[in-house]
Design a protein around this motif. Structure first.
Motif, PDB file in Angstrom:
ATOM      1  N   ALA A  28     -26.443  19.001  17.134  1.00  0.00           N
ATOM      2  CA  ALA A  28     -25.755  19.079  15.758  1.00  0.00           C
ATOM      3  C   ALA A  28     -25.827  17.479  15.068  1.00  0.00           C
ATOM      4  O   ALA A  28     -26.386  17.452  14.004  1.00  0.00           O
ATOM      5  N   VAL A  29     -25.716  16.553  15.765  1.00  0.00           N
ATOM      6  CA  VAL A  29     -25.851  15.129  15.567  1.00  0.00           C
ATOM      7  C   VAL A  29     -27.366  14.762  15.234  1.00  0.00           C
ATOM      8  O   VAL A  29     -27.888  14.308  13.936  1.00  0.00           O
ATOM      9  N   HIS A  30     -28.245  15.077  15.948  1.00  0.00           N
ATOM     10  CA  HIS A  30     -29.711  15.115  15.849  1.00  0.00           C
ATOM     11  C   HIS A  30     -30.013  16.030  14.660  1.00  0.00           C
ATOM     12  O   HIS A  30     -30.981  15.423  13.819  1.00  0.00           O
ATOM     13  N   GLU A  31     -29.662  16.952  14.277  1.00  0.00           N
ATOM     14  CA  GLU A  31     -30.287  18.014  13.247  1.00  0.00           C
ATOM     15  C   GLU A  31     -29.542  17.533  11.981  1.00  0.00           C
ATOM     16  O   GLU A  31     -30.371  17.836  10.806  1.00  0.00           O
ATOM     17  N   HIS A  32     -28.439  16.842  12.009  1.00  0.00           N
ATOM     18  CA  HIS A  32     -27.691  16.495  10.752  1.00  0.00           C
ATOM     19  C   HIS A  32     -27.187  15.066  10.893  1.00  0.00           C
ATOM     20  O   HIS A  32     -25.903  14.681  10.953  1.00  0.00           O
ATOM     21  N   PRO A  33     -28.156  14.174  10.669  1.00  0.00           N
ATOM     22  CA  PRO A  33     -27.650  12.838  10.775  1.00  0.00           C
ATOM     23  C   PRO A  33     -26.793  12.096   9.780  1.00  0.00           C
ATOM     24  O   PRO A  33     -27.046  12.698   8.476  1.00  0.00           O
ATOM     25  N   HIS A  34     -25.961  11.168  10.021  1.00  0.00           N
ATOM     26  CA  HIS A  34     -25.281  10.656   9.081  1.00  0.00           C
ATOM     27  C   HIS A  34     -24.008  11.663   8.657  1.00  0.00           C
ATOM     28  O   HIS A  34     -23.552  11.359   7.342  1.00  0.00           O
ATOM     29  N   SER A  35     -23.672  12.630   9.273  1.00  0.00           N
ATOM     30  CA  SER A  35     -22.697  13.687   9.087  1.00  0.00           C
ATOM     31  C   SER A  35     -21.542  13.205   9.289  1.00  0.00           C
ATOM     32  O   SER A  35     -21.171  12.729  10.436  1.00  0.00           O
ATOM     33  N   ASP A  36     -20.396  13.852   8.660  1.00  0.00           N
ATOM     34  CA  ASP A  36     -19.090  13.314   8.979  1.00  0.00           C
ATOM     35  C   ASP A  36     -18.707  14.693   9.894  1.00  0.00           C
ATOM     36  O   ASP A  36     -19.334  15.536  10.546  1.00  0.00           O
ATOM     37  N   THR A  37     -17.390  14.512  10.682  1.00  0.00           N
ATOM     38  CA  THR A  37     -17.036  15.340  11.806  1.00  0.00           C
ATOM     39  C   THR A  37     -16.835  16.997  11.261  1.00  0.00           C
ATOM     40  O   THR A  37     -17.085  17.805  12.025  1.00  0.00           O
ATOM     41  N   GLU A  38     -16.401  16.935   9.939  1.00  0.00           N
ATOM     42  CA  GLU A  38     -16.360  18.417   9.497  1.00  0.00           C
ATOM     43  C   GLU A  38     -17.666  19.127   9.349  1.00  0.00           C
ATOM     44  O   GLU A  38     -17.653  20.411  10.082  1.00  0.00           O
ATOM     45  N   THR A  39     -18.801  18.170   8.991  1.00  0.00           N
ATOM     46  CA  THR A  39     -20.139  19.032   9.229  1.00  0.00           C
ATOM     47  C   THR A  39     -20.385  19.450  10.397  1.00  0.00           C
ATOM     48  O   THR A  39     -21.205  20.316  10.742  1.00  0.00           O
ATOM     49  N   LEU A  40     -20.204  18.261  11.403  1.00  0.00           N
ATOM     50  CA  LEU A  40     -20.736  18.503  12.864  1.00  0.00           C
ATOM     51  C   LEU A  40     -19.678  19.637  13.471  1.00  0.00           C
ATOM     52  O   LEU A  40     -20.164  20.660  14.409  1.00  0.00           O
ATOM     53  N   ILE A  41     -18.532  19.802  13.117  1.00  0.00           N
ATOM     54  CA  ILE A  41     -17.563  20.996  13.459  1.00  0.00           C
ATOM     55  C   ILE A  41     -18.383  22.175  13.151  1.00  0.00           C
ATOM     56  O   ILE A  41     -18.576  23.165  14.090  1.00  0.00           O
ATOM     57  N   ALA A  42     -18.578  22.320  11.895  1.00  0.00           N
ATOM     58  CA  ALA A  42     -19.281  23.487  11.358  1.00  0.00           C
ATOM     59  C   ALA A  42     -20.701  23.985  12.015  1.00  0.00           C
ATOM     60  O   ALA A  42     -20.978  24.924  12.387  1.00  0.00           O
ATOM     61  N   ALA A  43     -21.493  22.947  12.301  1.00  0.00           N
ATOM     62  CA  ALA A  43     -22.846  23.023  13.000  1.00  0.00           C
ATOM     63  C   ALA A  43     -22.573  23.472  14.536  1.00  0.00           C
ATOM     64  O   ALA A  43     -23.334  24.450  14.855  1.00  0.00           O
ATOM     65  N   THR A  44     -21.697  22.983  15.080  1.00  0.00           N
ATOM     66  CA  THR A  44     -21.301  23.272  16.296  1.00  0.00           C
ATOM     67  C   THR A  44     -20.833  24.673  16.540  1.00  0.00           C
ATOM     68  O   THR A  44     -21.164  25.598  17.459  1.00  0.00           O
ATOM     69  N   ARG A  45     -19.998  25.116  15.598  1.00  0.00           N
ATOM     70  CA  ARG A  45     -19.488  26.498  15.679  1.00  0.00           C
ATOM     71  C   ARG A  45     -20.514  27.520  15.351  1.00  0.00           C
ATOM     72  O   ARG A  45     -20.695  28.503  15.879  1.00  0.00           O
ATOM     73  N   GLU A  46     -21.584  27.085  14.605  1.00  0.00           N
ATOM     74  CA  GLU A  46     -22.857  28.038  14.326  1.00  0.00           C
ATOM     75  C   GLU A  46     -23.454  28.361  15.779  1.00  0.00           C
ATOM     76  O   GLU A  46     -23.920  29.420  16.113  1.00  0.00           O
ATOM     77  N   ARG A  47     -23.576  27.119  16.705  1.00  0.00           N
ATOM     78  CA  ARG A  47     -24.205  27.487  17.681  1.00  0.00           C
ATOM     79  C   ARG A  47     -23.377  28.040  18.956  1.00  0.00           C
ATOM     80  O   ARG A  47     -23.825  28.979  19.714  1.00  0.00           O
ATOM     81  N   GLY A  49     -20.115  29.514  18.319  1.00  0.00           N
ATOM     82  CA  GLY A  49     -18.980  30.462  17.798  1.00  0.00           C
ATOM     83  C   GLY A  49     -17.543  29.560  17.891  1.00  0.00           C
ATOM     84  O   GLY A  49     -17.521  28.865  16.948  1.00  0.00           O
ATOM     85  N   SER A  50     -16.588  29.811  18.737  1.00  0.00           N
ATOM     86  CA  SER A  50     -15.394  29.136  18.645  1.00  0.00           C
ATOM     87  C   SER A  50     -15.308  27.809  19.440  1.00  0.00           C
ATOM     88  O   SER A  50     -15.705  27.805  20.716  1.00  0.00           O
ATOM     89  N   VAL A  51     -14.896  26.737  18.833  1.00  0.00           N
ATOM     90  CA  VAL A  51     -14.881  25.479  19.202  1.00  0.00           C
ATOM     91  C   VAL A  51     -13.822  24.810  18.448  1.00  0.00           C
ATOM     92  O   VAL A  51     -13.572  25.093  17.270  1.00  0.00           O
ATOM     93  N   SER A  52     -12.796  23.905  19.343  1.00  0.00           N
ATOM     94  CA  SER A  52     -11.841  23.542  18.493  1.00  0.00           C
ATOM     95  C   SER A  52     -12.206  22.171  17.831  1.00  0.00           C
ATOM     96  O   SER A  52     -13.014  21.513  18.581  1.00  0.00           O
ATOM     97  N   HIS A  53     -11.480  21.913  16.685  1.00  0.00           N
ATOM     98  CA  HIS A  53     -11.694  20.585  16.109  1.00  0.00           C
ATOM     99  C   HIS A  53     -11.534  19.453  17.223  1.00  0.00           C
ATOM    100  O   HIS A  53     -12.273  18.488  17.442  1.00  0.00           O
ATOM    101  N   GLN A  54     -10.319  19.488  18.022  1.00  0.00           N
ATOM    102  CA  GLN A  54     -10.290  18.460  19.054  1.00  0.00           C
ATOM    103  C   GLN A  54     -11.349  18.473  19.950  1.00  0.00           C
ATOM    104  O   GLN A  54     -11.758  17.204  20.490  1.00  0.00           O
ATOM    105  N   ALA A  55     -12.030  19.592  20.632  1.00  0.00           N
ATOM    106  CA  ALA A  55     -13.285  19.513  21.536  1.00  0.00           C
ATOM    107  C   ALA A  55     -14.104  18.872  20.677  1.00  0.00           C
ATOM    108  O   ALA A  55     -14.858  17.724  21.425  1.00  0.00           O
TER     109      ALA A  55
END
Length: 144
Positions: A28-47, A49-55
Motif C-alpha cells: 500500500a505504501v508503494h502504491e500510494h506514496p505520501h499517504s496518511d494512515t487512513e488511506t493506507l488502512i483502506a488500501a490494506t483492507r482492500e487487500r 479484508g479485515s485488519v485493525s487500525h492498530q495492526a
C-alpha cells in the motif's frame, strides 16, 4: 509498483518475518506514496479484508524502524508515509489541496544544506519542505 516477490525480498532483507499484514501495508505504501494512515488502512483492507487500525499502525512503525518506509509530517498535517528511502530527498506541499511531491536534494551531497552553526552536531540529514501551490491549484479555474 513492487511485485509480491520484491515486497517479500524487502521484508526478509530487513530481517523481518513475512506476514500478510506486512506485505499488504508495504504494498500500500508503494502504491500510494505520501499517504496518511487512513488511506493506507483502506488500501490494506482492500487487500486483506479485515485488519485493525492498530495492526496497520504497528506494521508502519516496524517498517519505519527497519528503514523500509519513511515517515514524515509536514507542519500542520498528519503523518505521511513513503517507500522512497535511502536518499535525502525533500517534499513540495500544496497549501491549497495538500498534494505532496518529491523533490531531489536541494544542492550537493547529503545532508544537502550546511547549517550556519552546527552547534557541535554531526549532521546526517536535512529535511526541507517547500510550500506553495501545485499546477492544478494555480489555474484560474481553481478560484485563487
Amino acid at each position: 509498483m513492487q511485485s509480491r516477490e520484491e515486497i517479500e525480498r524487502s521484508l526478509r532483507g530487513a530481517a523481518l518475518r513475512v506476514t500478510a499484514p506486512r506485505r499488504a501495508v508495504l504494498s500500500a505504501v508503494h502504491e500510494h506514496p505520501h499517504s496518511d494512515t487512513e488511506t493506507l488502512i483502506a488500501a490494506t483492507r482492500e487487500r486483506l479484508g479485515s485488519v485493525s487500525h492498530q495492526a496497520v499502525y504497528d506494521v508502519l512503525r516496524v517498517l519505519t524502524d527497519a528503514g523500509l518506509v519513511r515517515r514524515f509530517q509536514p507542519a500542520g498535517s498528519v503523518a505521511r508515509y513513503e517507500a522512497r528511502v535511502g536518499d535525502n530527498h525533500h517534499h513540495l506541499v500544496c497549501r491549497s489541496c495538500g498534494t505532496v511531491s518529491d523533490v531531489d536534494c536541494a544542492v550537493g551531497q547529503m545532508p544537502c544544506l550546511t547549517a550556519a552553526d552546527d552547534a557541535g552536531f554531526e549532521i546526517h540529514e536535512a529535511e526541507v519542505v517547500y510550500w506553495g501551490l501545485c499546477p492544478a491549484c494555480r489555474t484560474p479555474s481553481a478560484g485563487r
